[in-house]
Design a protein around this motif. Structure first.
Motif, PDB file in Angstrom:
ATOM      1  N   LEU A   1       0.789  -1.155   0.111  1.00 39.19           N
ATOM      2  CA  LEU A   1       0.061   0.271   0.087  1.00 39.19           C
ATOM      3  C   LEU A   1       0.876   1.397  -0.062  1.00 39.19           C
ATOM      4  CD1 LEU A   1      -2.336  -1.104   2.967  1.00 39.19           C
ATOM      5  CD2 LEU A   1      -2.902  -1.436   0.485  1.00 39.19           C
ATOM      6  N   MET A   2       0.432   2.392  -0.505  1.00 40.63           N
ATOM      7  CA  MET A   2       0.680   3.576  -0.478  1.00 40.63           C
ATOM      8  C   MET A   2      -0.479   4.509   0.301  1.00 40.63           C
ATOM      9  SD  MET A   2       3.756   4.207  -1.792  1.00 40.63           S
ATOM     10  CE  MET A   2       4.050   5.771  -1.924  1.00 40.63           C
ATOM     11  N   ILE A   3       0.122   5.388   1.420  1.00 38.25           N
ATOM     12  CA  ILE A   3      -0.805   5.891   1.998  1.00 38.25           C
ATOM     13  C   ILE A   3      -0.666   7.459   1.877  1.00 38.25           C
ATOM     14  CG2 ILE A   3      -2.030   6.452   4.356  1.00 38.25           C
ATOM     15  CD1 ILE A   3      -1.196   3.559   5.015  1.00 38.25           C
ATOM     16  N   GLY A   4      -1.531   8.013   1.246  1.00 37.49           N
ATOM     17  CA  GLY A   4      -0.827   9.606   0.724  1.00 37.49           C
ATOM     18  C   GLY A   4      -1.119  10.675   1.992  1.00 37.49           C
ATOM     19  N   ASP A   5      -1.018  11.826   1.678  1.00 36.58           N
ATOM     20  CA  ASP A   5      -1.472  12.837   2.681  1.00 36.58           C
ATOM     21  C   ASP A   5      -2.799  12.750   3.265  1.00 36.58           C
ATOM     22  OD1 ASP A   5       1.168  13.533   2.841  1.00 36.58           O
ATOM     23  OD2 ASP A   5       0.972  15.146   1.309  1.00 36.58           O
ATOM     24  N   ASP A   6      -3.635  12.321   2.345  1.00 34.83           N
ATOM     25  CA  ASP A   6      -5.148  12.316   2.462  1.00 34.83           C
ATOM     26  C   ASP A   6      -5.597  11.117   3.234  1.00 34.83           C
ATOM     27  OD1 ASP A   6      -4.891  10.309   0.855  1.00 34.83           O
ATOM     28  OD2 ASP A   6      -6.162  11.313  -0.796  1.00 34.83           O
ATOM     29  N   GLY A   7      -4.394  10.312   3.774  1.00 39.60           N
ATOM     30  CA  GLY A   7      -4.755   9.151   4.641  1.00 39.60           C
ATOM     31  C   GLY A   7      -5.542   7.738   3.894  1.00 39.60           C
ATOM     32  N   VAL A   8      -5.720   8.059   2.710  1.00 37.90           N
ATOM     33  CA  VAL A   8      -6.370   6.946   1.992  1.00 37.90           C
ATOM     34  C   VAL A   8      -5.564   6.079   1.196  1.00 37.90           C
ATOM     35  CG1 VAL A   8      -7.892   6.611  -0.176  1.00 37.90           C
ATOM     36  CG2 VAL A   8      -8.064   8.882   1.173  1.00 37.90           C
ATOM     37  N   PRO A   9      -5.664   4.795   1.818  1.00 42.60           N
ATOM     38  CA  PRO A   9      -4.677   3.541   1.390  1.00 42.60           C
ATOM     39  C   PRO A   9      -5.091   3.339  -0.249  1.00 42.60           C
ATOM     40  CG  PRO A   9      -6.396   2.843   3.079  1.00 42.60           C
ATOM     41  CD  PRO A   9      -6.806   4.236   2.734  1.00 42.60           C
ATOM     42  N   LYS A  10      -4.082   3.120  -0.751  1.00 44.25           N
ATOM     43  CA  LYS A  10      -3.967   2.821  -2.363  1.00 44.25           C
ATOM     44  C   LYS A  10      -3.225   1.652  -2.566  1.00 44.25           C
ATOM     45  CE  LYS A  10      -5.035   7.327  -4.158  1.00 44.25           C
ATOM     46  NZ  LYS A  10      -4.892   8.111  -2.916  1.00 44.25           N
ATOM     47  N   VAL A  11      -3.731   0.491  -3.179  1.00 46.86           N
ATOM     48  CA  VAL A  11      -3.222  -0.807  -3.458  1.00 46.86           C
ATOM     49  C   VAL A  11      -2.128  -0.711  -4.501  1.00 46.86           C
ATOM     50  CG1 VAL A  11      -3.387  -3.186  -3.772  1.00 46.86           C
ATOM     51  CG2 VAL A  11      -5.267  -2.148  -2.424  1.00 46.86           C
ATOM     52  N   LEU A  12      -0.892  -0.757  -4.127  1.00 45.26           N
ATOM     53  CA  LEU A  12       0.183  -0.805  -5.548  1.00 45.26           C
ATOM     54  C   LEU A  12       0.115  -2.449  -6.069  1.00 45.26           C
ATOM     55  CD1 LEU A  12       3.088   1.047  -3.858  1.00 45.26           C
ATOM     56  CD2 LEU A  12       1.556   1.844  -5.713  1.00 45.26           C
ATOM     57  N   GLU A  13       0.229  -3.444  -5.269  1.00 44.65           N
ATOM     58  CA  GLU A  13       0.316  -4.845  -5.677  1.00 44.65           C
ATOM     59  C   GLU A  13      -0.138  -5.811  -4.301  1.00 44.65           C
ATOM     60  OE1 GLU A  13       4.221  -5.862  -5.747  1.00 44.65           O
ATOM     61  OE2 GLU A  13       4.709  -4.995  -3.450  1.00 44.65           O
ATOM     62  N   TYR A  14      -0.314  -7.038  -5.077  1.00 45.49           N
ATOM     63  CA  TYR A  14      -0.598  -7.834  -3.943  1.00 45.49           C
ATOM     64  C   TYR A  14       0.451  -8.955  -3.969  1.00 45.49           C
ATOM     65  CZ  TYR A  14      -5.543  -6.276  -3.464  1.00 45.49           C
ATOM     66  OH  TYR A  14      -6.684  -5.400  -3.067  1.00 45.49           O
ATOM     67  N   ASN A  15       0.766  -9.486  -2.835  1.00 41.97           N
ATOM     68  CA  ASN A  15       1.618 -10.708  -3.018  1.00 41.97           C
ATOM     69  C   ASN A  15       1.124 -11.820  -2.105  1.00 41.97           C
ATOM     70  OD1 ASN A  15       3.957  -9.890  -4.488  1.00 41.97           O
ATOM     71  ND2 ASN A  15       4.397  -8.700  -2.616  1.00 41.97           N
ATOM     72  N   CYS A  16       1.481 -13.090  -2.441  1.00 40.73           N
ATOM     73  CA  CYS A  16       0.695 -14.149  -1.970  1.00 40.73           C
ATOM     74  C   CYS A  16       1.917 -15.178  -1.410  1.00 40.73           C
ATOM     75  CB  CYS A  16      -0.227 -14.854  -2.300  1.00 40.73           C
ATOM     76  SG  CYS A  16       0.223 -15.318  -4.054  1.00 40.73           S
ATOM     77  N   ARG A  17       3.363 -14.743  -1.164  1.00 43.20           N
ATOM     78  CA  ARG A  17       4.312 -15.428  -0.596  1.00 43.20           C
ATOM     79  C   ARG A  17       4.843 -14.958   0.471  1.00 43.20           C
ATOM     80  NH1 ARG A  17       9.196 -14.288  -3.963  1.00 43.20           N
ATOM     81  NH2 ARG A  17       8.992 -12.135  -4.723  1.00 43.20           N
ATOM     82  N   CYS A  18       5.673 -15.731   1.195  1.00 47.39           N
ATOM     83  CA  CYS A  18       6.427 -15.302   2.466  1.00 47.39           C
ATOM     84  C   CYS A  18       7.628 -14.674   2.212  1.00 47.39           C
ATOM     85  CB  CYS A  18       6.151 -16.173   3.475  1.00 47.39           C
ATOM     86  SG  CYS A  18       4.671 -16.246   4.057  1.00 47.39           S
ATOM     87  N   GLY A  19       8.161 -14.758   1.206  1.00 50.54           N
ATOM     88  CA  GLY A  19       9.812 -14.592   0.791  1.00 50.54           C
ATOM     89  C   GLY A  19      10.154 -13.266   0.451  1.00 50.54           C
ATOM     90  N   ASP A  20       9.027 -12.090   0.547  1.00 52.46           N
ATOM     91  CA  ASP A  20       9.358 -10.700   0.375  1.00 52.46           C
ATOM     92  C   ASP A  20       9.907  -9.915   1.392  1.00 52.46           C
ATOM     93  OD1 ASP A  20       8.329 -10.816  -2.384  1.00 52.46           O
ATOM     94  OD2 ASP A  20       6.257 -11.260  -1.620  1.00 52.46           O
ATOM     95  N   PRO A  21      10.689  -8.800   1.154  1.00 51.16           N
ATOM     96  CA  PRO A  21      11.105  -8.161   2.266  1.00 51.16           C
ATOM     97  C   PRO A  21       9.891  -7.526   3.116  1.00 51.16           C
ATOM     98  CG  PRO A  21      12.196  -7.073   0.218  1.00 51.16           C
ATOM     99  CD  PRO A  21      11.317  -8.415  -0.273  1.00 51.16           C
TER     100      PRO A  21
END
Length: 186
Positions: free
Chosen positions: A32-52
């Motif tokens: 997610l990215m959360i802008g100054d307006d406080g609205v969460p925006k989805v950048l991507e979905y991941n479904c594995r546990c190897g990501d940082p």
């Protein structure tokens, strides 16, 4: 913010998948990215546990991960109560020079033996053994996770450990967590 993300992002995602006859069981990470307006925006979905992005979350898990996965596979996922460490976790990726494009490989990594720095974890991603030494073989090489009672303490813990690790061409961002720390202070 946590409740808003669950209500406005995660639940609608799961409802949408189910409505398309694609019920989801498993890991789902929303970048997610959360802008100054406080609205969460989805950048991507991941479904594995190897990501940082996932590694700091997983070090906070106190429950038995295997038991939770088995319960989910057996159709009892709704009965699983996960226990989480209340501390904050913050991860810093150490990358190879040239990443994300062409990057250098084969440099010996120093400082991996456990230091006296409590509350840190080092996840290997782009590493390999070569002649008895750990070397970099990928762009994102390591993710160093620090735990702390506050974001600032987790950040200090992580960066203290990052500075103990080195290899030719290693680099990392120096600004991880600073915006969250600024919000924490306010």
């Amino acid at each position: 913010m946590h409740a808003r993300i669950i209500d406005d992002v995660i639940k609608p995602t799961l409802v949408g998948l189910a409505s398309e006859r694609r019920p989801y069981q498993g890991f789902l990470y929303a970048g997610l990215m959360i802008g100054d307006d406080g609205v969460p925006k989805v950048l991507e979905y991941n479904c594995r546990c190897g990501d940082p992005e996932t590694q700091p979350i997983m070090v906070r898990l106190r429950s038995d991960l295997a038991e939770a996965c088995i319960a989910l596979l057996d159709g009892h996922g709704g009965e699983v109560e996960l226990d989480w460490d209340d501390r904050v976790a913050l991860g810093v990726v150490i990358a190879s020079r040239g990443y994300p494009s062409s990057y250098e490989k084969g440099h010996r990594i120093e400082g991996l033996s456990q230091s006296g720095n409590e509350g840190t974890y080092v996840f290997h991603a782009g590493t390999s053994l070569s002649n008895g030494a750990v070397v970099n073989v990928g762009g994102r090489v390591l993710c160093v996770v620090g735990l702390g009672d506050t974001i600032g303490k987790a950040q200090t813990t992580a960066y203290t450990r990052v500075k103990e690790i080195s290899f030719d061409g290693a680099f990392y961002r120096h600004d991880i967590g600073y915006r969250a720390i600024a919000r924490e202070i306010i």
